[in-house]
Motif scaffolding. Structure first.
Motif, PDB file in Angstrom:
ATOM      1  N   PRO A 145      54.682  40.424  34.106  1.00 54.87           N
ATOM      2  CA  PRO A 145      55.397  41.635  33.697  1.00 54.87           C
ATOM      3  C   PRO A 145      54.468  42.560  32.916  1.00 54.87           C
ATOM      4  CG  PRO A 145      56.014  39.768  32.323  1.00 54.87           C
ATOM      5  CD  PRO A 145      55.151  39.233  33.399  1.00 54.87           C
ATOM      6  N   THR A 146      54.799  43.844  32.944  1.00 59.96           N
ATOM      7  CA  THR A 146      53.978  44.816  32.208  1.00 59.96           C
ATOM      8  C   THR A 146      54.426  44.848  30.751  1.00 59.96           C
ATOM      9  OG1 THR A 146      55.501  46.482  32.997  1.00 59.96           O
ATOM     10  CG2 THR A 146      53.416  46.286  34.172  1.00 59.96           C
ATOM     11  N   ILE A 147      53.735  44.082  29.936  1.00 64.86           N
ATOM     12  CA  ILE A 147      54.048  43.999  28.509  1.00 64.86           C
ATOM     13  C   ILE A 147      52.844  44.533  27.740  1.00 64.86           C
ATOM     14  CG2 ILE A 147      54.428  42.377  26.597  1.00 64.86           C
ATOM     15  CD1 ILE A 147      55.891  40.608  28.688  1.00 64.86           C
ATOM     16  N   PRO A 148      53.085  45.461  26.839  1.00 64.74           N
ATOM     17  CA  PRO A 148      51.953  46.030  26.097  1.00 64.74           C
ATOM     18  C   PRO A 148      51.097  44.942  25.428  1.00 64.74           C
ATOM     19  CG  PRO A 148      53.967  47.239  25.624  1.00 64.74           C
ATOM     20  CD  PRO A 148      54.365  46.065  26.449  1.00 64.74           C
ATOM     21  N   GLY A 149      49.820  44.987  25.674  1.00 65.09           N
ATOM     22  CA  GLY A 149      48.883  44.084  25.016  1.00 65.09           C
ATOM     23  C   GLY A 149      48.652  42.766  25.734  1.00 65.09           C
ATOM     24  N   LEU A 150      49.474  42.461  26.726  1.00 63.28           N
ATOM     25  CA  LEU A 150      49.363  41.147  27.374  1.00 63.28           C
ATOM     26  C   LEU A 150      48.035  40.989  28.107  1.00 63.28           C
ATOM     27  CD1 LEU A 150      50.713  38.436  28.148  1.00 63.28           C
ATOM     28  CD2 LEU A 150      51.703  39.597  30.132  1.00 63.28           C
ATOM     29  N   VAL A 151      47.668  42.009  28.854  1.00 60.88           N
ATOM     30  CA  VAL A 151      46.434  41.907  29.636  1.00 60.88           C
ATOM     31  C   VAL A 151      45.219  41.812  28.705  1.00 60.88           C
ATOM     32  CG1 VAL A 151      44.928  43.136  31.261  1.00 60.88           C
ATOM     33  CG2 VAL A 151      47.406  43.078  31.634  1.00 60.88           C
ATOM     34  N   ASP A 152      45.211  42.617  27.660  1.00 67.66           N
ATOM     35  CA  ASP A 152      44.070  42.587  26.734  1.00 67.66           C
ATOM     36  C   ASP A 152      43.969  41.253  26.002  1.00 67.66           C
ATOM     37  OD1 ASP A 152      43.424  45.113  27.454  1.00 67.66           O
ATOM     38  OD2 ASP A 152      44.490  46.077  25.791  1.00 67.66           O
ATOM     39  N   ALA A 153      45.120  40.676  25.668  1.00 66.01           N
ATOM     40  CA  ALA A 153      45.111  39.395  24.940  1.00 66.01           C
ATOM     41  C   ALA A 153      44.698  38.249  25.851  1.00 66.01           C
ATOM     42  CB  ALA A 153      46.490  39.130  24.343  1.00 66.01           C
ATOM     43  N   GLY A 154      45.003  38.403  27.138  1.00 70.57           N
ATOM     44  CA  GLY A 154      44.689  37.344  28.087  1.00 70.57           C
ATOM     45  C   GLY A 154      45.852  36.386  28.228  1.00 70.57           C
ATOM     46  N   TYR A 155      46.019  35.889  29.424  1.00 69.96           N
ATOM     47  CA  TYR A 155      47.143  34.975  29.676  1.00 69.96           C
ATOM     48  C   TYR A 155      46.793  34.056  30.828  1.00 69.96           C
ATOM     49  CZ  TYR A 155      47.953  38.331  33.422  1.00 69.96           C
ATOM     50  OH  TYR A 155      47.790  39.148  34.505  1.00 69.96           O
TER      51      TYR A 155
END
Lengths: 475, 407
Positions: A145-155
């Motif tokens: 899902p497009t959640i602010p900060g998720l991509v930058d934080a890494g998952y």
């Protein structure tokens, strides 16, 4: 050269279709751009089940004193060794679908990206493969899902989680569906402090409420941190850790973790296939559009597996392979809707289901009654201290026709097969009640439910007649 | 039932009734949620209080004038209290917030605007309206205010454009994202919502609710499943379900009253089997329900859990209209075994023998259900008052109920 069948995608569905078609004399090419085996073998059910097996051993060892067997004080979990075993298991299972193995059967394996040129031709690199029939089985991939900060934080997703070398100390699972629940419990048992976030009132949205309730009870008892009715609003990194912000109605909170696993969102792998040239329709949500015969909007082309299915499990792909081959090559008209499809979530206890849910039956105006047996009434479940769960068998009211069933038990995935067989063979509860079973087994719960049906179906009039008969015998 | 059983019931009912005179704010009629000093008011507890005052009059525990005054005070408060979308109002769209400040009557704890608790409040309001049927100024005003309060509730709004009624609304986030689904205590809510002459729920609402029912054979009993015991009781405190049937119950050849009898048997059977090997459980010590336990207030349920060993004795006693002998003998057995649960003959929210724990003080809901259920057993007073209310009959008929006393 024209092939009888060109299969695009070397996952379980594609391989099974290719194997079945070639065994029936068809000329078959199978196109795959990456590893053969697809999601299931490489990053899906096989590695996850291998990891779950380790987590169960750990849970059992920690619970050993309950059985009078002294457990080591500090149970040491070697996460690296556990993951090494996962990879070893994956390699073993993958051997059955290696290039060599498939080619030895007569399947031509073509490596590269496939792209349709027209409604009868697929291009792979410089080669053009002309076909009479084709199957698209390219699977799906995670779409977080497009959640602010998720991509930058890494998952992590199911594609990457099995590459972990060390067990995260704090692990957050987004999504309480089957994958999320399975991995949350496994990682918790392996030593992570797990937080699971689900944006619904219960886990496993599709399953019966009572099954989800038992799972919630077990998760809470094991010490997992549960956030139901909660959504992730943003993620940020602070001091090397990931701070996940949560919202439940008007209540906001945050959880600090080392890793985030995203168990929600999938998208069909159709990029680059040039489906427009083949006149095959698809959409973002459901992937490729198929009818009940698994035909796409181009009747020369079929689709199977994750690329078009809600039920993304290998055993359905096995069944759908049979349908595709029969319909595509032998002009049969087998229907997907005619299948009796069981499935299972491999938590502990497992949650398995087949056929209709009560809500489906009521919505369709079918009178339905449920016979429930609690596992705490089953002798073998008591001996093994595996009493969480139940067998629920739904019948058409007034008859013994099984419409569906849910099993929650440690081995529910095994037990549901009895009921799937009964439904496929149209065996009712009366017949099941007559089957003699090995004793003691947990599958006895199925017979106990059948016995409950027999007992409930005795009308007051029949009861009176039986009493009168017995009075007569006493004279 | 023996004389000593009757005396026990009378003693327990009186003790429960006294909660409402001890923990009421006489200035506005609000009643504390619990006996704890910092407790706010619960609107559902006020509803139970309003339905209990007629019991007090009939039993000679208070005068009719006193009961009318107390009732009028509460109704005037709700009529005058602020209704609006501001976060500290008393209510909105005719509904009320679950918990209110005992003095100001304003919302506390950021709690939800609660359709179910509003329904229990209004059930009490309509019971009082049916009881106070004389021509005195006060009693006329009670009847007038009851109509005003009931008619201004916008039940249709609470559906949030769907079939089920939402479980709540907050000014901070709008509707809570789950509705009243599955068999639960909301029967009285759906009936009240269907019967409204001004803002009824959509016609399919009750039927849509029943679509989420589960008809099960469990421990050899056929019944409409719900896990916590109170679910099988709360709507029955007001509505006499004996012999009246909606479509679902007609198909099952049962009714909701008989269903509760089966549910009680299942509760007893679960306690007898005691699968989690908890201390104290047996066929005469049952009552897994909502209530306070060692780890807080929660809805406990059988057989799927959660069950932490906490018994709700008021739920056990409130089985009395359905299975009088079972309810009284079980309550007596529990009190004999654990005398400290009946301090001043008033039952606590919960006790947990496994953890040697008793809920401190009392909860108003427990006292209310005890007063009404014992009275229904003794005289059917509340049931008969509720039957007199035309809105209830209309709501039942619109929800598909036929037969029995509706015939």
């Amino acid at each position: 050269m024209t092939y009888n069948l060109v299969v695009v995608g070397g996952g379980p569905a594609g391989i099974l279709v290719a194997m079945r078609a070639v065994s029936l004399g068809a000329k078959v090419a199978l196109v795959e751009r990456a590893e053969l085996g697809g999601v299931c073998i490489n990053v899906g059910c096989i590695p996850s089940k291998a990891l779950i097996a380790t987590s169960r051993v750990v849970a059992d060892a920690r619970n050993a004193k309950h059985f009078g067997a002294g457990a080591p004080r500090d149970l040491d979990v070697d996460f690296g060794a556990a993951m090494e075993r996962v990879r070893h298991v994956r390699d073993r299972v993958a051997k059955g679908s290696s290039v060599e193995s498939l080619e030895s059967m007569g399947i031509e394996v073509v490596r590269g990206d496939a792209s349709f040129v027209d409604s009868r031709t697929v291009k792979v690199g410089a080669r053009e493969l002309r076909f009479k029939k084709a199957l698209i089985a390219t699977g799906a991939r995670p779409k977080p899902p497009t959640i602010p900060g998720l991509v930058d934080a890494g998952y992590l997703t199911y594609e990457t989680v099995f590459d972990l070398r060390a067990c995260p100390r704090r692990f957050l699972v987004m999504g309480g569906g089957p994958t999320g629940c399975e991995l949350a419990q496994a990682f918790h048992r392996l030593g992570a402090h797990v937080t699971i976030v689900q944006d619904e009132p219960m886990f496993l949205r599709q399953e019966e409420r009572d099954a989800a309730q038992i799972l919630s009870n077990v998760f809470a008892r094991e010490g997992m941190e549960l956030h139901l009715n909660t959504e992730v609003t943003s993620v940020r990194v602070e001091g090397g850790a990931k701070v996940v912000c949560l919202r439940s109605d008007d209540h906001e909170s945050s959880v600090t973790v080392d890793e985030i696993f995203v168990g929600t969102g999938r998208v069909a792998n159709v990029d680059g296939l040039n489906l427009e040239a083949a006149r095959v329709e698809y959409d973002e949500t459901h992937g490729i559009v198929v009818d009940d015969f698994l035909r796409t909007t181009n009747h020369r082309i079929y689709a199977a597996g994750d690329v078009c299915f809600e039920h993304k499990f290998i055993h359905i792909e096995d069944a759908s392979a049979r349908i595709v081959v029969d319909n595509a090559l032998f002009l049969r008209r087998e229907r997907l809707s005619a299948l009796t499809i069981p499935w299972c979530t491999y938590t502990d206890p497992e949650i398995a289901h087949v056929g209709m849910y009560v809500r489906d039956a009521i919505a369709r105006g079918i009178p339905i009654k449920t016979f429930t047996v609690l596992m705490h009434d089953v002798d073998r479940a008591i001996t093994d201290a595996e009493e969480d769960g139940f067998v629920k068998i739904h019948v058409r009211e007034g008859t013994d026709e099984i419409l569906g069933a849910t099993v929650v038990a440690r081995h529910a995935g095994e037990m549901i097969n009895d009921l799937s067989l009964a439904m496929t063979a149209k065996i009712g509860l009366s017949e099941i009640a007559r089957v003699v079973r090995a004793y003691p087994t947990q599958a006895a719960a199925v017979k106990m439910a059948a016995d409950a049906y027999e007992s409930a179906s005795v009308t007051p009039r029949r009861k009176k007649l039986r009493s009168a008969w017995n009075r007569l015998l006493r004279l | 039932m023996s004389r000593s059983d009757t005396e026990l019931l009378a003693r327990l009912q009186r003790a429960a009734f006294d909660y409402f005179t001890e923990y009421v704010n006489p200035a506005n009629g609000l009643v504390r949620d619990t006996s704890r000093p910092d407790s706010p008011a619960s609107i559902a507890v006020v509803g139970f209080a309003l339905a209990s005052y007629p019991v007090g009059v009939e039993r000679g525990w208070m005068t009719r004038e006193d009961a009318a005054t107390r009732t009028l005070t509460a109704l005037r408060f709700f009529r005058a209290s602020p209704q609006g979308s501001e976060p500290d109002a008393t209510g909105y769209k005719g509904f009320y917030y679950h918990f209110l400040d005992m003095t100001t009557g304003r919302r506390v704890w950021h709690c939800e605007l609660s359709p179910i608790d509003t329904a229990l409040l209004v059930a009490g309001v309509l019971t009082a309206s049916a009881y106070f049927d004389e021509d005195s100024k006060d009693e006329c005003e009670i009847r007038h205010l009851a109509e005003v309060l009931y008619r201004r509730i916008d039940w249709r709004w609470a559906q949030n454009e769907e079939s089920p009624v939402s479980q709540g609304w907050k000014p901070e986030c709008g509707f809570l994202h789950y509705g009243w689904e599955g068999y639960n205590e909301a029967a009285v809510l759906y009936v009240l919502a269907a019967g409204s002459p001004t803002h009824p729920v959509s016609k399919d609402s009750f039927l849509a609710w029943t679509l989420t029912y589960q008809w099960e054979n469990l421990y050899g009993h056929d019944f409409l499943y719900a896990g916590p015991l109170f679910v099988h009781q709360f709507s029955h405190a007001f509505i006499d379900f004996r012999g009246i049937r909606d479509r679902f119950m007609r198909e099952k050849r049962s009714d909701y009253f008989q269903n509760t009898i089966e549910a009680i048997a299942v509760q007893q059977e679960y306690a007898r089997r005691n699968p989690l090997e908890l201390v104290g459980y047996d066929a005469s010590c049952f009552g897994i329900s909502a209530g306070e336990g060692p780890s807080g207030y929660m809805a406990r349920a059988i057989p799927y859990g959660p069950d932490d060993g906490t018994i709700s004795p008021s739920a056990t006693l409130s089985c009395v209209p359905f299975t009088p002998d079972v309810a009284v003998s079980a309550t007596r057995a529990m009190i004999d075994r654990y005398p400290s649960i009946a301090c001043q003959w008033r039952l606590p929210s919960g006790f947990n023998a496994t953890k040697a724990w008793i809920s401190p003080g009392w909860f108003g809901l427990d006292q209310g259900i005890v007063v009404l259920m014992i009275e229904n057993h003794r005289s059917e007073l509340i049931w008969n008052l509720f039957k007199r209310c035309p809105h209830i009959e209309r709501g039942l008929r619109r929800s598909g109920f036929r037969g029995g006393w509706l015939a």
